[in-house]
Design an enzyme around this catalytic site. Sequence first.
Site, PDB file in Angstrom:
ATOM      1  N   ASP A 322      15.655  18.216   3.878  1.00 55.94           N
ATOM      2  CA  ASP A 322      15.828  17.477   5.037  1.00 55.94           C
ATOM      3  C   ASP A 322      17.061  18.285   5.330  1.00 55.94           C
ATOM      4  OD1 ASP A 322      15.565  16.513   7.721  1.00 55.94           O
ATOM      5  OD2 ASP A 322      16.290  14.199   6.152  1.00 55.94           O
ATOM      6  N   ASP A 592      13.979  10.000   2.386  1.00 62.18           N
ATOM      7  CA  ASP A 592      14.484   8.770   2.539  1.00 62.18           C
ATOM      8  C   ASP A 592      13.873   7.651   2.670  1.00 62.18           C
ATOM      9  OD1 ASP A 592      14.315   9.657   5.155  1.00 62.18           O
ATOM     10  OD2 ASP A 592      16.620   9.981   5.167  1.00 62.18           O
ATOM     11  N   ASP A 596       8.334   8.587   3.860  1.00 66.53           N
ATOM     12  CA  ASP A 596       8.477   9.405   2.540  1.00 66.53           C
ATOM     13  C   ASP A 596       7.592   9.655   1.264  1.00 66.53           C
ATOM     14  OD1 ASP A 596       9.642  11.178   5.077  1.00 66.53           O
ATOM     15  OD2 ASP A 596      11.478  10.829   4.296  1.00 66.53           O
TER      16      ASP A 596
END
Length: 857
Positions: A322, A592, A596
Amino acid sequence: MIHPDQPDWHDVRGLGRAEAAARLREEGCNELPGSRHRSLFALILEVLREPMLLLLVAAAGIYFVLGDAREAAVLLASVLGVMALTLYQEQRTERVLEALRELSSPRALVVRDGELVRIAGREVVRGDIVLLGEGDRVPADAVVLAQRNLVLDESLLTGESTPVHKRARTAGEATSPPPRPGGDDLPYVWSGTLVVQGSALVEVTATGPRSELGRIGKSLQSLSAEPSPLQRQTRVLVRSFALAGLGLCVLLVLAHGLLRDGWLAGLLAGITLAMAILPEEIPVVLTVFLALGAWRLSRRHVLARRAAAVETLGAASVLCVDKTGTLTLNRMRVHSLVVGEASFRIPTEGGAALPVVFAPLLEHAMLACEPEPVDPMERTLHESGRRYLASDRRFADWTLQQAYPLTRTRRAVALVWTRPEGGGVVAAKGAPEAIAALCRLDPAATSALLAKVEALAAQGLRVLGVAKAEVAGNGPWPEDPCDFAFRLLGLVAFVDPLRPTVPAAIAECKAAGIRVVMITGDYPGTALAIAREAGLDAGAVLTGEALDALDEPALRAQLARVSVFARVVPEQKLRLVEAFKAMGEVVAMTGDGVNDAPALKSAHIGIAMGQRGTDVAREAAALVLLDDDFSTIVEAVRLGRRIDDNLRKAMAYILAVHVPTAGMALLPVLLGWPVLFFPIHVAFLEFVIDPACSIVFEAEPAEDDLMRRPPRPARRPLFGRRILALSLLQGLGMFVLTLIVYALGLHQGEGQARALAFTTLVVGNLALILTNRSWAHTLPATLGRRNAALWWVVGGTLLALALALALPALRGLFRFAMPTPSALALAVVAGLAGIAWFEAFKWLHRRNPDRPGTRAA
């Protein structure tokens, strides 16, 4: 700005720290019933079942039958020595595992003495006030004091997959929950269940074995994890050696009994051969390496929740990360405000007052945030509001009536607020294109808006659109915020600086043959700007919308050239992971959020964020990144490669060292020569082999080119045919030289021949340790490497060998005769010469790198 059903936690004092500590001592930790660690007695029982110890005890029994009490006593003393060494290793491993269990314990956010603190879930006690948020695992049975849109998944306890809604307890309602969980509209939550939406303030009513989960804990503990591929490989290898050893032992007993008419002595020789050939160190090495590897990872701010992740790290070929908080510092700051054609740059410190035209934009951006924000972007909006808006205090008595969360199809959030005097507003913030859709902008206005967004995104800024709608009355509110008449207020641009360590870490990944892929929900222009600053190969960007339009072959073609993915929702991460896996890549994926979890579970190495991640993400992941820093992931990969490399070296040494030991236990008997080995000799060698393979190699520093090698192919086993062949050749060379020394020594007598051959084997054993420290560098180049355990093993072994040769009592025990200095020198030279060919092989490879490598990797 507070919700009526969610009192400000500042008004709750909670338990005092002293009272909580007293309850913890009185009622015990909040954990499932059953032992969390093995006691010393349990460890002793496990050690006593080890095949090597059983063989030593059997040999001691035979010596007692033969009337040799001294030899039997020495072997029993060896049993105690081996037990002590094994227990030391086991307890060291157990201490490491216990420390890792403490680290991996679920966390809970509680109020203690009026302060909000995060503690280990096992430290939660009855009466604690706990704050729950989306993605949290409920730490204990509790009653709901206040909640907002609280929805839980209770399938762990009920088997029902449909989430259930919760409400706050009413005045006078019982504190204790009903007998069974399940059902909508109850004011109770149960340990182990999952918050899938909303937030709540709860009071703990039962912990540990007294909770509903605790009552069924024994059945949960009975479930065992499936063995990893590495564990299956080692089991096959040990089983193969054990079967081969059993066959050779039977052959040796028969040969000794028939040729020499000594069945008891033949049985003793068979036991000696079994001790020499059984690679019982392999499971120990695997356990020690993975446990200590996980401990080393934790010291670098990476928690390994599954041992398989430690062994897989060395093969990682794609890192999907990310942007926010991983590549960047996650220290959001409002950079600028845009209303129409006007813009205002927010100074870092001080500066001019906010122009009036921008006040409504900042006000409604704040109103579109949580009242008690956790998200860095929402926190910085509140800070900017407090800094620039004297009017923010007028919202204090407004009431939050409805929240419309972010969804896959609508990348914006909207909050409905009502005023005490009547009426109210709906404040929305989110992706500019989503806000444009909520405001029903025409194509021309949308294009103009997105052009401004592109200009801001090209500077690496993250951009949100903000809109408002007026409402009258107090509901009912529509199910979809699109039904409100929104009006565009403007854009808010945020800056989140790149972490200083990221460019160097990405360059290191490139050198290591690891591809870094950025996956973000941010705007494409912002993602590209950050990617270029970080040093990623950012030639093109693929959006989530474009990703959905691709079939699988087209997606794989895109993956071969695209390393930046923008406007991606969590559900699309799973598809990207599966696509990379289908291409043969070993994938590490960061995440997170609750959504996910599927991608983290599917990835070969799921990496959850420890600071901003949810409990669900952490439970689905194999690794937890405690500092959320990308460079820490690269550190973990480097350490994973080191563990993988050293594990191969240890396995290679184990296989090599058993060849001369087993050969010299078998061949002299078949040739009609005097028996070389007795159990005492093999026990001596075990005191060298065990610490060498489990401690010396585990502590070996990383090779200097470790991060300049390509990743290990995923399908290549830890010790394939090539490693087996080179290891067996090392052992074979040592065996031939030991056999020659023994044959020459027999001309000087059996005792001297045994002393010389044993010296050759011990020196050769140490030489095998030294040469296997590196399969790329020659022995002189590795002598300067720091490895304290190595020199303790080498020094202790040489001292013990010298005492066995010099002291008459020990010489008698080992059936040695004192060799002449020249003969002893020959034995030492022969022991060192056994590895000469492999050292020459490594030297030639370094002179000609185009030849096939000799690395253990």
